[in-house]
Design a protein around this motif. Structure first.
Motif, PDB file in Angstrom:
ATOM      1  N   THR A 183       0.933  -1.307  -0.051  1.00 31.31           N
ATOM      2  CA  THR A 183      -0.010   0.042   0.093  1.00 31.31           C
ATOM      3  C   THR A 183       0.939   1.374   0.086  1.00 31.31           C
ATOM      4  O   THR A 183       1.911   1.110   0.625  1.00 31.31           O
ATOM      5  CB  THR A 183      -0.880  -0.016   1.294  1.00 31.31           C
ATOM      6  N   THR A 184       0.346   2.379  -0.682  1.00 31.19           N
ATOM      7  CA  THR A 184       1.118   3.569  -0.746  1.00 31.19           C
ATOM      8  C   THR A 184       1.444   4.423   0.637  1.00 31.19           C
ATOM      9  O   THR A 184       2.153   5.048   0.698  1.00 31.19           O
ATOM     10  CB  THR A 184       0.710   4.456  -1.628  1.00 31.19           C
ATOM     11  N   THR A 187      -4.100   3.058   5.284  1.00 28.08           N
ATOM     12  CA  THR A 187      -5.426   3.277   4.727  1.00 28.08           C
ATOM     13  C   THR A 187      -6.564   2.935   5.692  1.00 28.08           C
ATOM     14  O   THR A 187      -6.309   1.888   6.456  1.00 28.08           O
ATOM     15  CB  THR A 187      -5.391   2.277   3.558  1.00 28.08           C
ATOM     16  N   THR A 192     -10.595   2.948   0.110  1.00 31.30           N
ATOM     17  CA  THR A 192      -9.974   2.288  -0.805  1.00 31.30           C
ATOM     18  C   THR A 192      -8.381   2.166  -0.751  1.00 31.30           C
ATOM     19  O   THR A 192      -7.720   3.222  -0.495  1.00 31.30           O
ATOM     20  CB  THR A 192     -10.245   2.777  -2.278  1.00 31.30           C
ATOM     21  N   GLU A 193      -7.869   0.884  -0.991  1.00 35.72           N
ATOM     22  CA  GLU A 193      -6.334   0.887  -0.847  1.00 35.72           C
ATOM     23  C   GLU A 193      -5.623   1.253  -2.081  1.00 35.72           C
ATOM     24  O   GLU A 193      -6.193   0.790  -3.209  1.00 35.72           O
ATOM     25  CB  GLU A 193      -6.070  -0.658  -0.577  1.00 35.72           C
ATOM     26  N   TYR A 194      -4.928   1.802  -2.273  1.00 38.98           N
ATOM     27  CA  TYR A 194      -3.948   2.361  -3.345  1.00 38.98           C
ATOM     28  C   TYR A 194      -2.666   1.496  -3.173  1.00 38.98           C
ATOM     29  O   TYR A 194      -1.957   1.721  -2.247  1.00 38.98           O
ATOM     30  CB  TYR A 194      -3.776   3.994  -3.454  1.00 38.98           C
ATOM     31  N   LYS A 218       2.535   3.323  -9.518  1.00 44.43           N
ATOM     32  CA  LYS A 218       1.975   3.643  -8.267  1.00 44.43           C
ATOM     33  C   LYS A 218       0.607   4.235  -8.489  1.00 44.43           C
ATOM     34  O   LYS A 218       0.314   5.246  -9.256  1.00 44.43           O
ATOM     35  CB  LYS A 218       2.821   5.010  -7.554  1.00 44.43           C
ATOM     36  N   GLU A 219      -0.395   3.732  -7.798  1.00 43.59           N
ATOM     37  CA  GLU A 219      -1.777   3.926  -8.033  1.00 43.59           C
ATOM     38  C   GLU A 219      -2.236   5.412  -7.356  1.00 43.59           C
ATOM     39  O   GLU A 219      -1.471   5.655  -6.302  1.00 43.59           O
ATOM     40  CB  GLU A 219      -2.750   3.062  -7.420  1.00 43.59           C
ATOM     41  N   ASN A 220      -2.938   6.378  -7.926  1.00 45.61           N
ATOM     42  CA  ASN A 220      -3.243   7.605  -7.369  1.00 45.61           C
ATOM     43  C   ASN A 220      -4.851   7.563  -6.962  1.00 45.61           C
ATOM     44  O   ASN A 220      -5.620   7.111  -7.635  1.00 45.61           O
ATOM     45  CB  ASN A 220      -2.939   8.639  -8.292  1.00 45.61           C
ATOM     46  N   SER A 221      -4.994   8.248  -5.923  1.00 45.10           N
ATOM     47  CA  SER A 221      -6.153   8.493  -5.306  1.00 45.10           C
ATOM     48  C   SER A 221      -6.791   9.568  -6.038  1.00 45.10           C
ATOM     49  O   SER A 221      -6.256  10.586  -6.223  1.00 45.10           O
ATOM     50  CB  SER A 221      -6.218   8.983  -3.943  1.00 45.10           C
ATOM     51  N   ASP A 226      -2.296   6.274 -13.505  1.00 43.97           N
ATOM     52  CA  ASP A 226      -1.169   6.085 -12.367  1.00 43.97           C
ATOM     53  C   ASP A 226       0.315   6.495 -12.479  1.00 43.97           C
ATOM     54  O   ASP A 226       0.293   6.881 -13.708  1.00 43.97           O
ATOM     55  CB  ASP A 226      -1.155   4.419 -12.591  1.00 43.97           C
TER      56      ASP A 226
END
Length: 238
Positions: A183-184, A187, A192-194, A218-221, A226
């Motif tokens: 996870t970034t 959370t 929601t996990e990113y 890296k996923e972004n909120s 990404d």
């Protein structure tokens, strides 16, 4: 120079460190054998309980009990001339860790606790559990490192979690191959996990230089795109 510290032994088993702009967890022995490069995944999921900020006056101590068991204490204080260190008005960060490393280096585990003062009356509390396993013979089978952290932040009634999983092959050609996911950030349980993914290959150019190319996603909120990147780290030793 981004920090200064002094480390010294007291007797045969106790080691103490004092410093400024260094982490209070400097003498921790967190159970992880993954050699990541990015700031997000290089802490093996031990982001908060390992006292991740370094902008502070720090004190750390570690005691070796023998047979692979160690215990450590960490402190960071962001006190100023008005509030000082270890006062009710100052914002302090305290931590403890117990760890075990098997004699042959195949298995290790650590449990880490931290409390971070947000005000004179409010604290954030974190617990981190880490472990690793390495194969008897390096080669096709990688070492495995895992980390899981739980937080109880003061500004929310919902606990938070943060996790990490890393694999490392220490003898792939002349270098070391690694890959990890985690996870970034911490959370909340109902959020929601990113995630972030990375892979690296570290190889020696000569006796004094090592080059490590890294690729990551890296996923972004709040974004449909990404972050994807490539970087190269070069290390020198003399």
């Amino acid at each position: 120079v981004d920090g200064i510290s002094y480390t010294f032994p007291i007797g045969d088993n106790l080691t103490v460190m004092v410093g400024n702009d260094v982490e209070g967890s400097a003498l921790y022995n967190t159970a992880c054998v993954y050699g990541g490069v990015t700031n997000t995944l290089d802490d093996c999921g031990n982001a908060k309980s390992a006292m991740d900020t370094s902008q502070a006056t720090a004190l750390s101590a570690s005691y070796d009990f023998g047979d692979g068991f160690t215990a450590a204490f960490g402190y960071q204080g962001n006190g100023d001339s008005a509030n000082g260190l270890m006062t009710k008005e100052g914002l302090d960060y305290y931590g403890l860790q117990v760890s075990y490393a098997e004699e042959d280096g195949q298995f290790g585990a650590s449990l880490t606790y931290a409390t971070e003062e947000e005000s004179s009356t409010v604290d954030d509390v974190y617990w981190g559990l880490n472990a690793y396993w390495t194969p008897e013979d390096t080669g096709a089978v990688p070492s495995i490192s895992v980390g899981y952290e739980v937080g109880n932040p003061s500004d929310s009634t919902t606990d938070t979690t943060h996790w990490f999983l890393g694999f490392q092959w220490d003898e792939i050609g002349d270098g070391t191959l690694g890959a990890a996911v985690g996870t970034t950030a911490h959370t909340a349980d109902n959020a929601t996990e990113y995630l972030m993914y990375e892979a690296f290959y570290s190889y020696p150019i000569n006796d004094g230089m090592t080059v490590t190319p890294v690729i990551y996603v890296k996923e972004n909120s709040g974004s449909t795109t990404d972050d994807t990147g490539v970087m190269v780290k070069t290390s020198f030793s003399f």
